[in-house]
Design a protein around this motif. Structure first.
Motif, PDB file in Angstrom:
ATOM      1  N   ALA A 147      12.022   5.574  -5.820  1.00 11.91           N
ATOM      2  CA  ALA A 147      12.754   6.773  -5.391  1.00 11.91           C
ATOM      3  C   ALA A 147      13.638   7.282  -6.528  1.00 11.91           C
ATOM      4  CB  ALA A 147      13.589   6.465  -4.148  1.00 11.91           C
ATOM      5  N   LEU A 148      14.260   6.362  -7.249  1.00 10.28           N
ATOM      6  CA  LEU A 148      15.101   6.762  -8.384  1.00 10.28           C
ATOM      7  C   LEU A 148      14.260   7.336  -9.523  1.00 10.28           C
ATOM      8  CD1 LEU A 148      17.662   3.833  -8.230  1.00 10.28           C
ATOM      9  CD2 LEU A 148      18.119   6.246  -7.740  1.00 10.28           C
ATOM     10  N   GLU A 149      13.047   6.829  -9.681  1.00 10.44           N
ATOM     11  CA  GLU A 149      12.120   7.416 -10.656  1.00 10.44           C
ATOM     12  C   GLU A 149      11.731   8.829 -10.232  1.00 10.44           C
ATOM     13  OE1 GLU A 149      10.622   6.297 -13.703  1.00 10.44           O
ATOM     14  OE2 GLU A 149      12.366   4.988 -13.563  1.00 10.44           O
ATOM     15  N   ASP A 150      11.511   9.040  -8.919  1.00 13.34           N
ATOM     16  CA  ASP A 150      11.238  10.389  -8.397  1.00 13.34           C
ATOM     17  C   ASP A 150      12.383  11.329  -8.755  1.00 13.34           C
ATOM     18  OD1 ASP A 150       8.821   9.738  -7.168  1.00 13.34           O
ATOM     19  OD2 ASP A 150       9.688   9.509  -5.167  1.00 13.34           O
ATOM     20  N   ILE A 151      13.598  10.871  -8.494  1.00 16.35           N
ATOM     21  CA  ILE A 151      14.787  11.693  -8.753  1.00 16.35           C
ATOM     22  C   ILE A 151      14.889  12.019 -10.239  1.00 16.35           C
ATOM     23  CG2 ILE A 151      17.319  11.650  -8.755  1.00 16.35           C
ATOM     24  CD1 ILE A 151      17.057  10.011  -6.081  1.00 16.35           C
ATOM     25  N   LYS A 152      14.614  11.038 -11.079  1.00 15.25           N
ATOM     26  CA  LYS A 152      14.639  11.244 -12.530  1.00 15.25           C
ATOM     27  C   LYS A 152      13.643  12.339 -12.936  1.00 15.25           C
ATOM     28  CE  LYS A 152      13.281   7.979 -15.454  1.00 15.25           C
ATOM     29  NZ  LYS A 152      13.234   6.652 -16.080  1.00 15.25           N
ATOM     30  N   ARG A 153      12.548  12.440 -12.186  1.00 21.19           N
ATOM     31  CA  ARG A 153      11.513  13.444 -12.456  1.00 21.19           C
ATOM     32  C   ARG A 153      11.760  14.740 -11.669  1.00 21.19           C
ATOM     33  NH1 ARG A 153       9.606   8.539 -13.439  1.00 21.19           N
ATOM     34  NH2 ARG A 153       7.897   8.214 -14.876  1.00 21.19           N
ATOM     35  N   LYS A 154      12.949  14.831 -11.064  1.00 18.60           N
ATOM     36  CA  LYS A 154      13.386  16.015 -10.326  1.00 18.60           C
ATOM     37  C   LYS A 154      12.528  16.315  -9.093  1.00 18.60           C
ATOM     38  CE  LYS A 154      15.617  18.049 -14.361  1.00 18.60           C
ATOM     39  NZ  LYS A 154      16.525  16.977 -14.448  1.00 18.60           N
ATOM     40  N   LEU A 155      12.077  15.255  -8.413  1.00 19.83           N
ATOM     41  CA  LEU A 155      11.319  15.408  -7.172  1.00 19.83           C
ATOM     42  C   LEU A 155      12.256  15.238  -5.984  1.00 19.83           C
ATOM     43  CD1 LEU A 155       8.191  13.255  -8.100  1.00 19.83           C
ATOM     44  CD2 LEU A 155       8.341  15.752  -8.045  1.00 19.83           C
ATOM     45  N   THR A 156      12.334  16.236  -5.145  1.00 19.70           N
ATOM     46  CA  THR A 156      13.220  16.209  -3.975  1.00 19.70           C
ATOM     47  C   THR A 156      12.894  15.040  -3.058  1.00 19.70           C
ATOM     48  OG1 THR A 156      13.308  18.605  -4.102  1.00 19.70           O
ATOM     49  CG2 THR A 156      14.099  17.615  -2.072  1.00 19.70           C
ATOM     50  N   THR A 157      11.629  14.676  -2.985  1.00 22.23           N
ATOM     51  CA  THR A 157      11.223  13.572  -2.109  1.00 22.23           C
ATOM     52  C   THR A 157      11.924  12.265  -2.474  1.00 22.23           C
ATOM     53  OG1 THR A 157       9.300  13.226  -3.540  1.00 22.23           O
ATOM     54  CG2 THR A 157       8.957  14.541  -1.533  1.00 22.23           C
ATOM     55  N   GLY A 158      12.300  12.123  -3.735  1.00 24.81           N
ATOM     56  CA  GLY A 158      13.020  10.921  -4.160  1.00 24.81           C
ATOM     57  C   GLY A 158      14.353  10.781  -3.448  1.00 24.81           C
ATOM     58  N   TYR A 159      15.063  11.902  -3.329  1.00 23.01           N
ATOM     59  CA  TYR A 159      16.343  11.870  -2.607  1.00 23.01           C
ATOM     60  C   TYR A 159      16.134  11.486  -1.145  1.00 23.01           C
ATOM     61  CZ  TYR A 159      18.375  14.323  -6.616  1.00 23.01           C
ATOM     62  OH  TYR A 159      18.801  14.664  -7.877  1.00 23.01           O
ATOM     63  N   LEU A 160      15.113  12.085  -0.526  1.00 23.79           N
ATOM     64  CA  LEU A 160      14.838  11.801   0.886  1.00 23.79           C
ATOM     65  C   LEU A 160      14.471  10.329   1.085  1.00 23.79           C
ATOM     66  CD1 LEU A 160      12.739  14.987   1.782  1.00 23.79           C
ATOM     67  CD2 LEU A 160      15.145  14.528   2.328  1.00 23.79           C
ATOM     68  N   LEU A 161      13.632   9.814   0.196  1.00 25.97           N
ATOM     69  CA  LEU A 161      13.223   8.412   0.288  1.00 25.97           C
ATOM     70  C   LEU A 161      14.413   7.480   0.064  1.00 25.97           C
ATOM     71  CD1 LEU A 161      10.887   6.437   0.681  1.00 25.97           C
ATOM     72  CD2 LEU A 161      10.410   6.628  -1.764  1.00 25.97           C
ATOM     73  N   LEU A 162      15.223   7.780  -0.930  1.00 31.48           N
ATOM     74  CA  LEU A 162      16.385   6.948  -1.226  1.00 31.48           C
ATOM     75  C   LEU A 162      17.366   6.938  -0.045  1.00 31.48           C
ATOM     76  CD1 LEU A 162      17.639   5.218  -3.507  1.00 31.48           C
ATOM     77  CD2 LEU A 162      18.906   7.263  -4.197  1.00 31.48           C
ATOM     78  N   VAL A 193       0.838  -1.210   0.000  1.00 34.86           N
ATOM     79  CA  VAL A 193       0.000   0.000   0.000  1.00 34.86           C
ATOM     80  C   VAL A 193       0.872   1.260   0.000  1.00 34.86           C
ATOM     81  CG1 VAL A 193      -1.689   1.332   1.345  1.00 34.86           C
ATOM     82  CG2 VAL A 193      -1.987  -1.138   1.059  1.00 34.86           C
ATOM     83  N   PHE A 194       1.913   1.256   0.820  1.00 32.95           N
ATOM     84  CA  PHE A 194       2.832   2.398   0.899  1.00 32.95           C
ATOM     85  C   PHE A 194       3.447   2.691  -0.471  1.00 32.95           C
ATOM     86  CE2 PHE A 194       7.247   3.865   1.771  1.00 32.95           C
ATOM     87  CZ  PHE A 194       6.943   5.086   2.360  1.00 32.95           C
ATOM     88  N   ILE A 195       3.924   1.665  -1.134  1.00 32.15           N
ATOM     89  CA  ILE A 195       4.540   1.833  -2.455  1.00 32.15           C
ATOM     90  C   ILE A 195       3.501   2.281  -3.474  1.00 32.15           C
ATOM     91  CG2 ILE A 195       5.702   0.605  -4.340  1.00 32.15           C
ATOM     92  CD1 ILE A 195       6.974  -1.148  -2.053  1.00 32.15           C
ATOM     93  N   TRP A 196       2.297   1.744  -3.385  1.00 26.82           N
ATOM     94  CA  TRP A 196       1.208   2.157  -4.280  1.00 26.82           C
ATOM     95  C   TRP A 196       0.934   3.651  -4.116  1.00 26.82           C
ATOM     96  CZ3 TRP A 196      -3.822   3.399  -2.261  1.00 26.82           C
ATOM     97  CH2 TRP A 196      -4.774   3.716  -3.229  1.00 26.82           C
ATOM     98  N   LEU A 197       0.863   4.117  -2.867  1.00 28.44           N
ATOM     99  CA  LEU A 197       0.606   5.536  -2.622  1.00 28.44           C
ATOM    100  C   LEU A 197       1.715   6.418  -3.192  1.00 28.44           C
ATOM    101  CD1 LEU A 197      -0.710   5.394   1.058  1.00 28.44           C
ATOM    102  CD2 LEU A 197      -2.028   5.994  -0.993  1.00 28.44           C
ATOM    103  N   LEU A 198       2.947   5.962  -3.076  1.00 23.54           N
ATOM    104  CA  LEU A 198       4.086   6.770  -3.513  1.00 23.54           C
ATOM    105  C   LEU A 198       4.334   6.739  -5.021  1.00 23.54           C
ATOM    106  CD1 LEU A 198       6.767   5.945  -0.796  1.00 23.54           C
ATOM    107  CD2 LEU A 198       5.524   8.086  -1.079  1.00 23.54           C
TER     108      LEU A 198
END
Length: 194
Positions: A124-139, A69-74
């Protein structure tokens, strides 16, 4: 405002993963599907993958469903049904193979946690690829957790709850698999004709 990823395309795959794991638990099929080192050595190689979908008890299953569920939400929007199951299959097989090759102390392994760590890292790496700061925090958060577990060991409370040893090696292998999966997709995208 935050909107839930309720599009059918985003819901079916994680829901089917949760249902699959629940059905295996309900019918007590772990005996035939758990990662069991002796059975694998005797030719039951499917257990490298299928052990990812079985669980030691209902609490173990519930914790893993919460992870789904957590991954689905993110990161639901990053996959299709097919891509989700390709990711699950690759990460599950990779985690099982790495346990087989590099964690000889694990005789029996069950649970989605290894491949779930891979899905979180990949997302998280997909977030980073999309320039989302949250990706770095999650990673950073996932790797801090994984590395802390390698240093300090698993939570005794979680081990007691799931009535099994927490396979922190699987978390590490899954996280590594998530990085490799992101690299594979990046390579595939650069090689794909325009």
């Amino acid at each position: 405002m935050f909107e839930l990823p309720t599009n059918k395309e985003y819901v079916i795959a994680p829901l089917s993963l949760a249902i699959l794991s629940t059905v295996l638990m309900l019918f007590n099929l772990g005996y035939y599907l758990d990662f069991d080192r002796t059975a694998i050595a005797n030719g039951e190689v499917w257990r490298l993958l299928t052990g990812q979908f079985t669980h030691s008890n209902w609490y173990h299953l519930l914790l893993n469903i919460l992870g789904i569920v957590f991954i689905w939400l993110l990161h639901a929007e990053y996959t299709t049904i097919k891509k989700y199951w390709v990711n699950v299959g690759l990460l599950g097989a990779f985690t099982g193979l790495m346990i087989w090759l590099f964690a000889p102390n694990i005789v029996v392994y069950t649970g989605l946690s290894g491949l779930l760590h891979g899905l979180i890292v990949w997302g998280a790496l997909e977030d980073i690829k999309r320039k989302l700061t949250t990706g770095y925090l999650l990673l950073i958060g996932v790797w801090a957790k994984v590395l802390w577990e390698q240093y300090a060991g698993a939570s005794a409370d979680v081990a007691m709850l799931i009535d099994s040893r927490v396979a922190i090696e699987a978390h590490l292998f899954g996280a590594i698999g998530g990085v490799l999966l992101a690299i594979i997709y990046l390579f595939y995208k650069t090689k794909k004709p325009a």
